[in-house]
Structures are given as C-alpha cells and as structure tokens.
Design a protein around this motif. Structure first.
Motif, PDB file in Angstrom:
ATOM      1  N   ARG A 100      82.458  26.045   3.359  1.00  9.50           N
ATOM      2  CA  ARG A 100      81.433  25.029   3.084  1.00  9.50           C
ATOM      3  C   ARG A 100      82.006  23.834   2.340  1.00  9.50           C
ATOM      4  O   ARG A 100      81.797  22.691   2.712  1.00  9.50           O
ATOM      5  N   SER A 101      82.724  24.103   1.231  1.00 13.36           N
ATOM      6  CA  SER A 101      83.173  22.988   0.390  1.00 13.36           C
ATOM      7  C   SER A 101      84.650  23.046   0.024  1.00 13.36           C
ATOM      8  O   SER A 101      85.124  22.211  -0.734  1.00 13.36           O
ATOM      9  N   GLY A 102      85.376  24.013   0.537  1.00 15.65           N
ATOM     10  CA  GLY A 102      86.812  24.073   0.290  1.00 15.65           C
ATOM     11  C   GLY A 102      87.245  25.064  -0.766  1.00 15.65           C
ATOM     12  O   GLY A 102      88.379  24.999  -1.230  1.00 15.65           O
ATOM     13  N   VAL A 103      86.389  26.008  -1.138  1.00 10.45           N
ATOM     14  CA  VAL A 103      86.770  27.018  -2.134  1.00 10.45           C
ATOM     15  C   VAL A 103      87.207  28.313  -1.444  1.00 10.45           C
ATOM     16  O   VAL A 103      88.325  28.784  -1.643  1.00 10.45           O
ATOM     17  N   LEU A 124      90.503  20.496   3.344  1.00 16.63           N
ATOM     18  CA  LEU A 124      89.914  19.952   2.122  1.00 16.63           C
ATOM     19  C   LEU A 124      88.458  19.551   2.361  1.00 16.63           C
ATOM     20  O   LEU A 124      88.111  19.102   3.453  1.00 16.63           O
ATOM     21  N   GLU A 125      87.634  19.719   1.357  1.00 17.09           N
ATOM     22  CA  GLU A 125      86.233  19.292   1.365  1.00 17.09           C
ATOM     23  C   GLU A 125      85.322  20.195   2.180  1.00 17.09           C
ATOM     24  O   GLU A 125      84.110  20.136   2.038  1.00 17.09           O
ATOM     25  N   GLY A 126      85.870  21.004   3.092  1.00 16.53           N
ATOM     26  CA  GLY A 126      85.062  21.932   3.863  1.00 16.53           C
ATOM     27  C   GLY A 126      84.160  21.270   4.890  1.00 16.53           C
ATOM     28  O   GLY A 126      84.323  20.106   5.257  1.00 16.53           O
ATOM     29  N   PHE A 127      83.198  22.051   5.354  1.00 16.55           N
ATOM     30  CA  PHE A 127      82.268  21.600   6.390  1.00 16.55           C
ATOM     31  C   PHE A 127      81.228  20.638   5.826  1.00 16.55           C
ATOM     32  O   PHE A 127      80.949  19.601   6.406  1.00 16.55           O
ATOM     33  N   GLU A 128      80.652  20.981   4.678  1.00 19.60           N
ATOM     34  CA  GLU A 128      79.573  20.178   4.093  1.00 19.60           C
ATOM     35  C   GLU A 128      79.987  19.352   2.891  1.00 19.60           C
ATOM     36  O   GLU A 128      79.269  18.431   2.507  1.00 19.60           O
ATOM     37  N   ARG A 137      74.147  18.255   0.354  1.00 13.39           N
ATOM     38  CA  ARG A 137      75.498  18.275   0.923  1.00 13.39           C
ATOM     39  C   ARG A 137      75.525  17.416   2.191  1.00 13.39           C
ATOM     40  O   ARG A 137      74.511  16.923   2.630  1.00 13.39           O
ATOM     41  N   LYS A 138      76.725  17.264   2.752  1.00 14.46           N
ATOM     42  CA  LYS A 138      76.974  16.494   3.979  1.00 14.46           C
ATOM     43  C   LYS A 138      76.847  14.988   3.757  1.00 14.46           C
ATOM     44  O   LYS A 138      76.744  14.236   4.715  1.00 14.46           O
TER      45      LYS A 138
END
Length: 153
Positions: A100-103, A124-128, A137-138
């Motif tokens: 989702r966010s890069g974790v 990096l930063e993920g999907f949202e 998000r997004k």
C-alpha cells in the motif's frame, strides 16, 4: 532512460540507504521496467481484500504476482510467504515488491533476499502512498497518484 540505467539508479538508492535487498524504484521506474522487460515481475504483497476493495496495478500475469505478506482478516504474517513466492518466481528473477505505502514491500524484499533472491527491489511509495492532510490516500504519492495504469475496485 534505459532499463540498465533505471536498475543502476535503483541499486544506488539501495546502497545509499543500506538496504538488505538490491535497491528501490519509484512507481514510474517500476512501470517502465515492466513495460520494457516481460521477465521482470511485480509482486503485490497486499492482501486479496486490499486488491479487491482498493484496486491493483494494471499489469497482466505472468508479470503481476500475488503473494500476501499478511493474512486477512487475521492481520498475522503469512507463514507461507517464501513457499508461495518460490511457487511463482525463481531466485534469478528480478522482483519488484509492492504494498500500500511501501512498508510491507520492504519487509518482503528483505525476506526474499535472505532466501536467495538476489534481484529484489522495493517500489517506493507503494500503490496508494501515504495519507494526505485529510487522511486520504492516492493523492500525494504512489502508483495511483503517479497516473500509472490501475484497475479500480
């Protein structure tokens, strides 16, 4: 930018932050790599529920793989993560991990690297991406905010 230049930059990012995996790519770099090389694979580590309810990248199989990092609804780590990864990808593959966010993707890239996958990259930063000031998000970063193709829920 060529595929090799993107991978070189990604590896430099990894070295500068001392990641235990090969490196990190931006969402746009990840998409460029996927478009330019059908052997590169994106491993979406979000839960099936996240993909169903929030959306997913528009990259067709066999480049788009799904291996949950956590199980839903328990939220517990997936004890079969490596076995499931081994069923769909080989240690020689170049793997781009997305969450989702890069974790979670960082954790997945680390664990895969520890199990012999030598070409692991975090997206990096993920999907949202992270939340904006309104808690949404997004909107500030991530695959979706970058305007890359995705399928909505």
């Amino acid at each position: 930018m060529t595929q090799q230049q993107i991978l070189d930059i990604a590896q430099q990012r990894g070295q500068s932050t001392q990641t235990p995996y090969r490196g990190a790519v931006t969402p746009a770099e990840a998409y460029s790599l996927l478009q330019g090389n059908p052997s590169i694979k994106l491993v979406d580590v979000r839960t099936k529920a996240e993909r169903d309810w929030v959306g997913m990248v528009d990259v067709p199989p066999p480049q788009h793989l799904f291996v949950q990092w956590n199980l839903y609804p328990e939220g517990k780590p997936n004890p079969q993560f490596i076995a499931q990864l081994q069923a769909v990808a080989s240690p020689e593959d170049t793997l781009l991990f997305l969450c989702r966010s890069g974790v979670r993707s960082k954790h997945a890239a680390t664990l895969a690297s520890e199990h012999g996958y030598g070409n692991c990259f975090d997206i990096l930063e993920g999907f949202e991406g992270n939340k904006d000031a309104g808690g949404h998000r997004k909107t500030v970063e991530g695959w979706c905010q970058a305007g890359l193709p995705w399928l909505g829920a």
